[in-house]
Design a protein around this motif. Sequence first.
Motif, mmCIF file in Angstrom:
data_model
loop_
_atom_site.group_PDB
_atom_site.id
_atom_site.type_symbol
_atom_site.label_atom_id
_atom_site.label_comp_id
_atom_site.label_asym_id
_atom_site.label_seq_id
_atom_site.Cartn_x
_atom_site.Cartn_y
_atom_site.Cartn_z
ATOM 1 N N ILE A 97 0.838 -1.206 0.000
ATOM 2 C CA ILE A 97 0.000 0.000 0.000
ATOM 3 C C ILE A 97 0.871 1.253 0.000
ATOM 4 O O ILE A 97 0.578 2.223 -0.713
ATOM 5 C CB ILE A 97 -0.974 -0.018 1.192
ATOM 6 N N ASN A 101 -0.651 3.237 -3.297
ATOM 7 C CA ASN A 101 -1.925 3.373 -2.595
ATOM 8 C C ASN A 101 -3.103 3.538 -3.553
ATOM 9 O O ASN A 101 -4.228 3.708 -3.123
ATOM 10 C CB ASN A 101 -1.874 4.529 -1.592
ATOM 11 N N GLU A 104 -6.351 -0.854 -5.321
ATOM 12 C CA GLU A 104 -7.320 -1.286 -4.319
ATOM 13 C C GLU A 104 -7.131 -2.733 -3.881
ATOM 14 O O GLU A 104 -7.494 -3.101 -2.767
ATOM 15 C CB GLU A 104 -8.757 -1.063 -4.824
ATOM 16 N N GLU A 105 -6.532 -3.548 -4.728
ATOM 17 C CA GLU A 105 -6.342 -4.952 -4.361
ATOM 18 C C GLU A 105 -5.397 -5.113 -3.170
ATOM 19 O O GLU A 105 -5.560 -6.037 -2.372
ATOM 20 C CB GLU A 105 -5.860 -5.758 -5.567
ATOM 21 N N TYR A 107 -5.324 -3.271 -0.541
ATOM 22 C CA TYR A 107 -6.175 -3.090 0.635
ATOM 23 C C TYR A 107 -7.059 -4.323 0.864
ATOM 24 O O TYR A 107 -7.261 -4.755 1.995
ATOM 25 C CB TYR A 107 -7.066 -1.855 0.468
ATOM 26 N N ILE A 108 -7.574 -4.854 -0.230
ATOM 27 C CA ILE A 108 -8.473 -6.004 -0.126
ATOM 28 C C ILE A 108 -7.731 -7.224 0.415
ATOM 29 O O ILE A 108 -8.239 -7.937 1.283
ATOM 30 C CB ILE A 108 -9.132 -6.288 -1.487
ATOM 31 N N ILE A 126 -11.148 -1.671 6.920
ATOM 32 C CA ILE A 126 -10.369 -1.528 5.683
ATOM 33 C C ILE A 126 -11.281 -1.647 4.465
ATOM 34 O O ILE A 126 -11.183 -0.856 3.512
ATOM 35 C CB ILE A 126 -9.229 -2.567 5.629
ATOM 36 N N GLN A 129 -13.455 1.491 4.019
ATOM 37 C CA GLN A 129 -12.653 2.616 3.512
ATOM 38 C C GLN A 129 -12.282 2.389 2.049
ATOM 39 O O GLN A 129 -12.305 3.325 1.250
ATOM 40 C CB GLN A 129 -11.404 2.799 4.374
ATOM 41 N N THR A 130 -11.970 1.164 1.699
ATOM 42 C CA THR A 130 -11.606 0.845 0.317
ATOM 43 C C THR A 130 -12.792 1.056 -0.612
ATOM 44 O O THR A 130 -12.655 1.633 -1.695
ATOM 45 C CB THR A 130 -11.076 -0.599 0.214
ATOM 46 N N ASN A 133 -13.190 4.774 -1.021
ATOM 47 C CA ASN A 133 -12.121 5.397 -1.810
ATOM 48 C C ASN A 133 -12.114 4.963 -3.277
ATOM 49 O O ASN A 133 -11.543 5.654 -4.121
ATOM 50 C CB ASN A 133 -10.754 5.098 -1.197
ATOM 51 N N PHE A 134 -12.699 3.798 -3.567
ATOM 52 C CA PHE A 134 -12.701 3.260 -4.930
ATOM 53 C C PHE A 134 -14.132 2.924 -5.353
ATOM 54 O O PHE A 134 -14.466 1.762 -5.582
ATOM 55 C CB PHE A 134 -11.814 2.014 -5.016
ATOM 56 N N ALA A 140 -13.547 -3.735 -5.246
ATOM 57 C CA ALA A 140 -13.666 -3.063 -3.940
ATOM 58 C C ALA A 140 -15.096 -3.164 -3.433
ATOM 59 O O ALA A 140 -15.327 -3.479 -2.257
ATOM 60 C CB ALA A 140 -13.232 -1.603 -4.051
#
Length: 182
Positions: A97, A101, A104-105, A107-108, A126, A129-130, A133-134, A140
């Motif tokens: 990240i 950043n 998105e993967e 974060y996933i 998480i 938020q992901t 943000n996406f 996501a």
Amino acid sequence: KLKLSLQTKDLKQKRELENKKKKKFRGSIRLNKKFPLAHRALFYFLLRTKMNSEAIEQIHEMQNIFGKKADLQSDLCRLLTMNGFLDQALDQCPRAIRYNNKNEENYIYLAQSYFYTKEPQRSEKILLQTAKNFPKSEIAQFSAGQFFYVKNNFPVALKYLRQAVAVEPESGRSQLIFAKAL
């Protein structure tokens, strides 16, 4: 018995062929250790043939030669998570990240690692938020929806799955879980 014997023979021949191909990839790397395409070709071959431990080792080798590039960080995060090396993934995914950043993967996979290590609250935070943000990312939205589906929180699951289907109407996985959550 004959059928089993033939299947065993076929499997053995397949492994021998895979090992020959792997040796050829390694041979071309030995000829020019700094040629990134040869390393990548070997990496993809290892993934395709499900030699995941060797693929992880190949990423480490590429990092030693080419540096800790963002794509390598992400590949390592994904492989560690998918292969159950969760403690290592919990260390690696935040690093991925930091390097990228916008992926998105990363974060996933971090959220999945927390979920599988019995920390669903961190996973939920998480994923939420992901998803925020996406908003245009099917994966996501799907991941957040799937999380809430597994937790039997169907109204919240539907919210994210509806968005996943809107982003990518052809997504079979989103459509399937969305239909199940209805």
